[in-house]
Design an enzyme around this catalytic site. Structure first.
Site, PDB file in Angstrom:
ATOM      1  N   ALA A  13       0.105 -53.259 127.236  1.00 16.43           N
ATOM      2  CA  ALA A  13      -0.782 -54.417 127.462  1.00 16.43           C
ATOM      3  C   ALA A  13      -0.161 -55.644 126.802  1.00 16.43           C
ATOM      4  CB  ALA A  13      -2.188 -54.138 126.938  1.00 16.43           C
TER       5      ALA A  13
ATOM      6  N   GLY B 288       4.790 -57.645 114.068  1.00 17.55           N
ATOM      7  CA  GLY B 288       3.990 -58.852 113.943  1.00 17.55           C
ATOM      8  C   GLY B 288       3.249 -58.906 112.618  1.00 17.55           C
TER       9      GLY B 288
ATOM     10  N   ARG C 206      -6.631 -56.071 122.898  1.00 17.09           N
ATOM     11  CA  ARG C 206      -8.064 -55.821 123.056  1.00 17.09           C
ATOM     12  C   ARG C 206      -8.846 -57.073 123.456  1.00 17.09           C
ATOM     13  NH1 ARG C 206      -6.759 -51.915 118.905  1.00 17.09           N
ATOM     14  NH2 ARG C 206      -7.539 -49.858 119.497  1.00 17.09           N
TER      15      ARG C 206
ATOM     16  N   GLY D  34       2.102 -62.548 122.014  1.00 20.97           N
ATOM     17  CA  GLY D  34       2.577 -62.090 120.710  1.00 20.97           C
ATOM     18  C   GLY D  34       3.729 -61.114 120.847  1.00 20.97           C
ATOM     19  N   HIS D  35       3.608 -60.158 121.783  1.00 19.40           N
ATOM     20  CA  HIS D  35       4.712 -59.234 122.030  1.00 19.40           C
ATOM     21  C   HIS D  35       5.939 -59.979 122.555  1.00 19.40           C
ATOM     22  CE1 HIS D  35       1.207 -56.333 122.587  1.00 19.40           C
ATOM     23  NE2 HIS D  35       1.920 -55.767 121.625  1.00 19.40           N
TER      24      HIS D  35
END
Length: 520
Positions: free
Chosen positions: A29, A151, A191, A33-34
């Site tokens: 998902a 992170g 989420r 950020g990823h």
């Protein structure tokens, strides 16, 4: 970008690679950020072009019985597109059967220290970090990366995985990347897609409450711990969120702060977890009473000035060459024909001393003393021969230490010299003892003299001079040269300048997160 699923295919791919491998483990998902983690992992380091491996594995070991394993978002094709666009070389998505061939009951498990799990998410999610540590250790063994990118948003996880890498002696560097936020301020999370539009507006109270607490702390740094915590709790509950926890802990050890005490100096984590509808969200802010200080000590000729100057530019820190200050005083002593070991005569010259440091256009530190530009003159062999004698005088060290400490009162600097970590900045966030063998330092000194246009003595003579300088520096009564008990020793023989700078950056980032001191 290659896309693989089996362990056999991963092993075959890994055996073909000669370039450094950087690793970004995820549960899929993928969001901004990823993507930021992948982009950072793809950056060249110390003249090396890395290959980035991104894994997607929804780890059942880190989900509790009542948690959202079955409904956790899975979007493999979309994840592949995000990873490829961000610069990944390999996308690896193993199955549960591949990662746990004997089933969850048969896998060897790791359990991080109880002290790191007794607070924050570990208290309300028992077993969660055992599952994280177990699977990440297996992923690292399979991918065999030189660097692991994580992170800072999942701060407790970051602390625990750094501890895992250190305790197991794994040959890799853990690099952290600041929390990435969406346009409205909500921290990026897989989420977040669970939230309805109304819940999304409600969830914004989490970052807002933490930001407000940080503002209150800046206005009143000595505010008691319980007041900051209760203020955040009240704001979250007032927004209709169900509070799991609000805690203030030491950032690196996760030890809770005494509730009735004011916040101490140092790096503090204010973290919170809430339930917004059926969705659990976490966030934090980091509190630091002043900007970071780096103290770099070491013997003469170890290359401190060269790498410290470049390191300072890399991180946007002010560069303070304390050695240049002692050289400038030595030049002033010589100019007045005063004996360098006469404390009374030298002390009389300090009364009207005007010593100024500034940065030149090329980043070189400029040195002026009573109106004289002595930047080049202080590097002469004559000054070098006597600087240890002048620096050993208590009146000189007292005067220059006071000036250096005044310069560092607000932090945000890196200072190099002989006693920075032991005498000048004993509370520095990072202390490094930078050194090299006598032979290597003599070779570097010869090269420096040649480049500056000075006569170059035989290497044997330079080695003797350096050894004598070490003896004088280490045996003086006032602030002798020695490695601070909490310093990191960095022996630079055989290292390029770029690799030494990168090693310093890595040490700095283990102690100072990007969220506190962003890189320029």
């Amino acid at each position: 970008m290659e896309c693989l699923q089996s362990l056999a295919a991963l092993r075959a791919w890994r055996c073909r690679q000669s370039r450094p491998v950087h690793f970004v483990p995820t549960m899929g998902a993928l969001h901004d950020g990823h993507a930021q983690l992948i982009r950072r992992a793809a950056r060249p380091l110390a003249d090396a072009e890395p290959l980035v491996v991104v894994s997607v594995y929804v780890n059942p070991l880190q989900f509790g019985p009542a948690e959202d394993f079955e409904r956790y978002p899975r979007s493999l094709e979309a994840d592949q597109a995000v990873a490829a666009a961000a610069g990944a070389a390999l996308f690896w998505a193993p199955s549960v059967a591949e990662m746990q061939p004997g089933g969850s009951e048969e896998i060897t498990r790791l359990s991080p220290p109880a002290s790191l799990q007794a607070v924050l998410c570990g208290r309300s999610r028992p077993g969660h970090f055992d599952g994280v540590a177990t699977v990440v250790a297996r992923l690292l063994a399979l991918v065999r990366p030189q660097r692991l990118f994580l992170g800072e948003k999942d701060w407790q996880q970051l602390v625990i995985l750094r501890r895992l890498v250190n305790d197991l002696g794994l040959p890799l560097v853990v690099e952290s990347v600041a929390t990435v936020r969406e346009a409205d301020g909500l921290a990026c999370s897989s989420r977040n897609r669970y939230l309805t539009a109304a819940e999304r507006r409600q969830a914004l109270s989490l970052p807002q409450a933490l930001a407000e607490a940080r503002r209150r702390w800046l206005l009143e740094p000595r505010r008691p711990v319980h007041e900051l915590v209760s203020g955040v709790q009240g704001q979250l509950q007032g927004a209709g969120l169900v509070v799991d926890y609000v805690e203030l802990v030491w950032a690196h050890s996760l030890v809770p702060l005494p509730p009735a005490e004011p916040l101490p100096a140092g790096l503090i984590l204010l973290a919170a977890a809430v339930h917004c509808g059926a969705t659990r969200l976490i966030d934090h802010t980091l509190l630091m009473s002043r900007s970071p200080i780096v103290a770099i000590d070491g013997p003469a000729g170890a290359g401190k000035s060269t790498v410290t100057r470049a390191f300072a530019r890399r991180l946007g820190l002010i560069y303070l060459d304390t050695g240049a200050m002692y050289r400038a005083v030595t030049w002033w002593v010589q100019r007045h024909g005063v004996a360098p070991d006469d404390p009374d005569a030298v002390g009389s010259l300090l009364a009207d001393l005007d010593l100024q440091l500034s940065a030149g256009r090329d980043g070189e530190q400029l040195v002026r003393i009573n109106g004289h530009d002595v930047t080049t003159a202080i590097r002469s062999p004559e000054v070098t021969a006597q600087v240890s004698l002048v620096a050993a005088l208590g009146c000189v060290r007292e005067a220059l230490t006071a000036q250096q400490q005044a310069m560092g009162r607000r932090g945000g600097l890196v200072a190099e010299g002989r006693d920075i970590g032991t005498a000048v900045f004993p509370d520095a966030e990072l202390k490094v003892f930078l050194t090299a063998t006598t032979a290597e330092r003599a070779r570097r000194r010869a090269l420096d003299l040649e480049q500056r246009g000075f006569a170059v003595p035989p290497l044997s003579e330079l080695e003797h001079q350096i050894a004598e300088r070490d003896r004088l520096d280490s045996s003086r009564e006032v602030a002798p040269l020695r490695m601070a008990a909490d310093a990191e020793e960095l022996v630079t023989d055989g290292m390029t300048i770029a690799s030494v700078i990168q090693a310093l950056v890595d040490l700095f980032r283990q102690r100072v997160p990007e969220e506190v001191w962003p890189s320029p």
